[in-house]
Scaffold this active site. Structure first.
Site, mmCIF file in Angstrom:
data_model
loop_
_atom_site.group_PDB
_atom_site.id
_atom_site.type_symbol
_atom_site.label_atom_id
_atom_site.label_comp_id
_atom_site.label_asym_id
_atom_site.label_seq_id
_atom_site.Cartn_x
_atom_site.Cartn_y
_atom_site.Cartn_z
ATOM 1 C CB THR A 57 -8.079 -5.682 9.285
ATOM 2 O OG1 THR A 57 -8.629 -6.807 8.593
ATOM 3 C CG2 THR A 57 -8.177 -4.459 8.387
ATOM 4 N NE ARG B 80 -2.862 -5.955 7.145
ATOM 5 C CZ ARG B 80 -3.973 -6.454 6.620
ATOM 6 N NH1 ARG B 80 -4.650 -7.388 7.267
ATOM 7 N NH2 ARG B 80 -4.408 -6.045 5.447
ATOM 8 C CE1 TYR C 237 -9.559 -2.885 0.131
ATOM 9 C CE2 TYR C 237 -9.018 -0.677 -0.605
ATOM 10 C CZ TYR C 237 -8.642 -1.871 -0.017
ATOM 11 O OH TYR C 237 -7.347 -2.051 0.423
ATOM 12 C CE LYS D 32 -3.980 -2.159 2.271
ATOM 13 N NZ LYS D 32 -5.063 -1.970 3.259
ATOM 14 N NE ARG E 250 -6.971 -12.743 4.583
ATOM 15 C CZ ARG E 250 -7.632 -11.592 4.527
ATOM 16 N NH1 ARG E 250 -7.302 -10.664 3.643
ATOM 17 N NH2 ARG E 250 -8.624 -11.338 5.352
HETATM 18 P P1 ADP Z 1 -8.278 -6.851 4.940
HETATM 19 O O1 ADP Z 1 -7.434 -5.858 4.180
HETATM 20 O O2 ADP Z 1 -7.607 -7.280 6.224
HETATM 21 O O3 ADP Z 1 -8.730 -8.021 4.101
HETATM 22 P P2 ADP Z 1 -10.957 -5.605 4.733
HETATM 23 O O4 ADP Z 1 -11.146 -6.226 3.388
HETATM 24 O O5 ADP Z 1 -12.042 -5.772 5.742
HETATM 25 O O6 ADP Z 1 -9.602 -6.087 5.436
HETATM 26 O O7 ADP Z 1 -10.746 -4.041 4.557
HETATM 27 C C1 ADP Z 1 -9.989 -3.526 3.501
HETATM 28 C C2 ADP Z 1 -9.131 -2.395 3.997
HETATM 29 O O8 ADP Z 1 -9.980 -1.321 4.450
HETATM 30 C C3 ADP Z 1 -8.273 -2.735 5.204
HETATM 31 O O9 ADP Z 1 -7.059 -3.360 4.861
HETATM 32 C C4 ADP Z 1 -8.044 -1.368 5.829
HETATM 33 O O10 ADP Z 1 -7.045 -0.634 5.133
HETATM 34 C C5 ADP Z 1 -9.383 -0.693 5.589
HETATM 35 N N1 ADP Z 1 -10.296 -0.875 6.747
HETATM 36 C C6 ADP Z 1 -11.050 -1.953 7.038
HETATM 37 N N2 ADP Z 1 -11.740 -1.768 8.182
HETATM 38 C C7 ADP Z 1 -11.400 -0.537 8.619
HETATM 39 C C8 ADP Z 1 -11.775 0.274 9.746
HETATM 40 N N3 ADP Z 1 -12.649 -0.180 10.666
HETATM 41 N N4 ADP Z 1 -11.214 1.496 9.867
HETATM 42 C C9 ADP Z 1 -10.337 1.962 8.943
HETATM 43 N N5 ADP Z 1 -9.956 1.267 7.858
HETATM 44 C C10 ADP Z 1 -10.475 0.039 7.689
#
Ligand code: ADP
Length: 154
Positions: free
Chosen positions: A92, A103, A50, A10, A86
């Site tokens: 996350t 992370r 997203y 990122k 993962r």
């Molecule tokens: P991951 O990347 O762990 O698979 P998600 O697909 O749920 O998680 O979310 C995508 C991205 O959105 C996360 O990596 C993070 O950058 C952001 N994100 C998710 N949930 C939150 C939150 N509650 N607050 C801020 N950013 C978030």
């Protein structure tokens, strides 16, 4: 089963000059780098990527953060690579991620959490086709393969 998965380094990783260190984590684990490029993401592609977050209050903020600089997209391959990657990334929220995970070691944030990783075989296939043309994925023999796996593991 041998799988391919998508990792996005990122903008926070690019800005913090951590590209090499994070890539090294995946290389050390034994994953094969099958494709890699730097690219500038757009609101359009991020809205697809997203889409599962579209109802969340932070949807636009997350997309904006992903456009603040180019990112590095990677295709990594290995046995059960989706789950293995993962696990390396950790949960996350970087503040809750265990030390030893990417992370956990590099992020203090829910949003600025260093990497994106595909979460299932279906998403991995879809995401790889979103970010890579077929000719940008390289099939070559990983010389260390017999030292990374037992013959009944793939
Ligand atoms: P991951 O990347 O762990 O698979 P998600 O697909 O749920 O998680 O979310 C995508 C991205 O959105 C996360 O990596 C993070 O950058 C952001 N994100 C998710 N949930 C939150 C939150 N509650 N607050 C801020 N950013 C978030």
């Amino acid at each position: 089963m041998i799988e391919k998965t998508l990792v996005i380094l990122k903008p926070c990783t690019v800005q913090r000059a951590l590209i090499g260190e994070i890539l090294q984590r995946f290389e050390r684990k034994g994953l094969r780098l099958a494709g890699m490029k730097m690219m500038q993401l757009t609101d359009e592609v991020l809205s697809e990527h997203y889409a599962h977050l579209s109802e969340k209050p932070f949807f636009q903020r997350v997309k904006d953060s992903m456009m603040t600089s180019p990112v590095v997209v990677c295709c990594l391959e290995g046995v059960d690579a989706i789950q293995a990657v993962r696990a390396l990334a950790g949960p996350t929220n970087g503040r809750l991620a265990a030390p030893g995970t990417i992370r956990g070691d590099y992020s203090m944030s829910f949003q600025e959490n260093i990497v994106h990783t595909s979460d299932s075989p279906e998403t991995a296939a879809l995401e790889l086709s979103r970010f890579f043309a077929p000719e940008e994925i390289f099939h070559y023999e990983q010389a260390t393969f017999p030292y990374l796996y037992a013959c009944d593991e793939y």
